[in-house]
Design an enzyme around this catalytic site. Structure first.
Site, PDB file in Angstrom:
ATOM      1  N   HIS A  52       1.716  -1.267   0.069  1.00 39.98           N
ATOM      2  CA  HIS A  52      -0.348   0.499  -0.572  1.00 39.98           C
ATOM      3  C   HIS A  52       0.816   0.849   0.493  1.00 39.98           C
ATOM      4  O   HIS A  52       2.060   1.146   0.469  1.00 39.98           O
ATOM      5  CB  HIS A  52      -0.808   0.167   1.211  1.00 39.98           C
ATOM      6  CG  HIS A  52      -1.854  -1.076   1.798  1.00 39.98           C
ATOM      7  ND1 HIS A  52      -2.995  -0.767   1.927  1.00 39.98           N
ATOM      8  CD2 HIS A  52      -2.492  -1.931   0.433  1.00 39.98           C
ATOM      9  CE1 HIS A  52      -4.085  -1.815   1.360  1.00 39.98           C
ATOM     10  NE2 HIS A  52      -3.630  -2.670   0.968  1.00 39.98           N
ATOM     11  N   GLU A  66       1.031   3.624   1.922  1.00 42.59           N
ATOM     12  CA  GLU A  66       1.515   4.656   3.806  1.00 42.59           C
ATOM     13  C   GLU A  66       2.477   4.029   3.716  1.00 42.59           C
ATOM     14  O   GLU A  66       3.365   4.222   4.413  1.00 42.59           O
ATOM     15  CB  GLU A  66       0.005   3.805   4.165  1.00 42.59           C
ATOM     16  CG  GLU A  66      -0.958   4.628   4.058  1.00 42.59           C
ATOM     17  CD  GLU A  66      -2.081   4.107   3.096  1.00 42.59           C
ATOM     18  OE1 GLU A  66      -3.508   4.876   3.264  1.00 42.59           O
ATOM     19  OE2 GLU A  66      -1.362   3.563   2.314  1.00 42.59           O
ATOM     20  N   CYS A 115      -6.449   2.463   5.561  1.00 46.21           N
ATOM     21  CA  CYS A 115      -7.312   1.111   5.849  1.00 46.21           C
ATOM     22  C   CYS A 115      -6.830   0.434   7.834  1.00 46.21           C
ATOM     23  O   CYS A 115      -5.782   1.120   8.241  1.00 46.21           O
ATOM     24  CB  CYS A 115      -6.665   0.191   4.684  1.00 46.21           C
ATOM     25  SG  CYS A 115      -5.359  -0.654   5.107  1.00 46.21           S
ATOM     26  N   CYS A 145      -2.709  -0.128   7.510  1.00 44.51           N
ATOM     27  CA  CYS A 145      -1.670   0.729   7.091  1.00 44.51           C
ATOM     28  C   CYS A 145      -1.993   1.234   9.055  1.00 44.51           C
ATOM     29  O   CYS A 145      -1.187   2.304   9.033  1.00 44.51           O
ATOM     30  CB  CYS A 145      -2.061   1.200   5.762  1.00 44.51           C
ATOM     31  SG  CYS A 145      -1.941   1.033   4.657  1.00 44.51           S
TER      32      CYS A 145
END
Length: 151
Positions: free
Chosen positions: A55, A57, A85, A88
């Protein structure tokens, strides 16, 4: 930090999100900032890397940690185009990131208030937050991407 500085850093996160979208990835971008300097950049690469952890992040946090030579990012701010999410958010808590700024809320997976508020739970760290920075631009980018998938 001022709203103008926040918008400047979010603009870089949006540039990275567009880069992800151009690669066929969900267009989410992130930057980690220390003082006035970007020390970590990331964008979604799950499809490219075939990695569920890739992801925006996570990629930005990894780069920032490598830059500092430390896993503690307590003096840093993470700017991300979409509300983080659960995975993260856990990484943000574990990295001790001092502040999180995001654009669009994520009603399906957001853990800074949309689905749940993980940072309000009694973990050992709670970052300061700013929601909705350049939210319209972030939302429009995501909407256009998913509209193209449906066509």
């Amino acid at each position: 930090m001022s709203a103008a500085k926040d918008a400047g850093f979010m603009a870089e996160a949006l540039r990275l999100a567009r880069q992800a979208g151009d690669m066929g990835e969900v267009p989410v971008g992130a930057v980690v900032v220390l003082g006035d300097k970007i020390i970590g950049r990331g964008y979604n690469r799950r499809e490219t890397d075939r990695d569920p952890l890739s992801h925006a992040e996570i990629n930005a946090i990894r780069e920032a940690s490598a830059h500092l030579g430390d896993w503690r990012l307590s003096d840093c701010t993470l700017y991300v185009t979409l509300e983080p999410c659960p995975m993260c958010t856990g990484a943000i808590i574990n990295a001790r990131i001092g502040r999180v700024v995001w654009g669009a809320d994520d009603p399906k997976a957001g853990c800074f208030g949309s689905v749940c508020s993980l940072c309000e739970m009694p973990f050992n760290h709670r970052p300061r937050t700013t929601r909705g920075c350049m939210a319209e631009e972030s939302s429009a980018l995501l909407s256009a991407f998913f509209a193209r998938l449906r066509d």
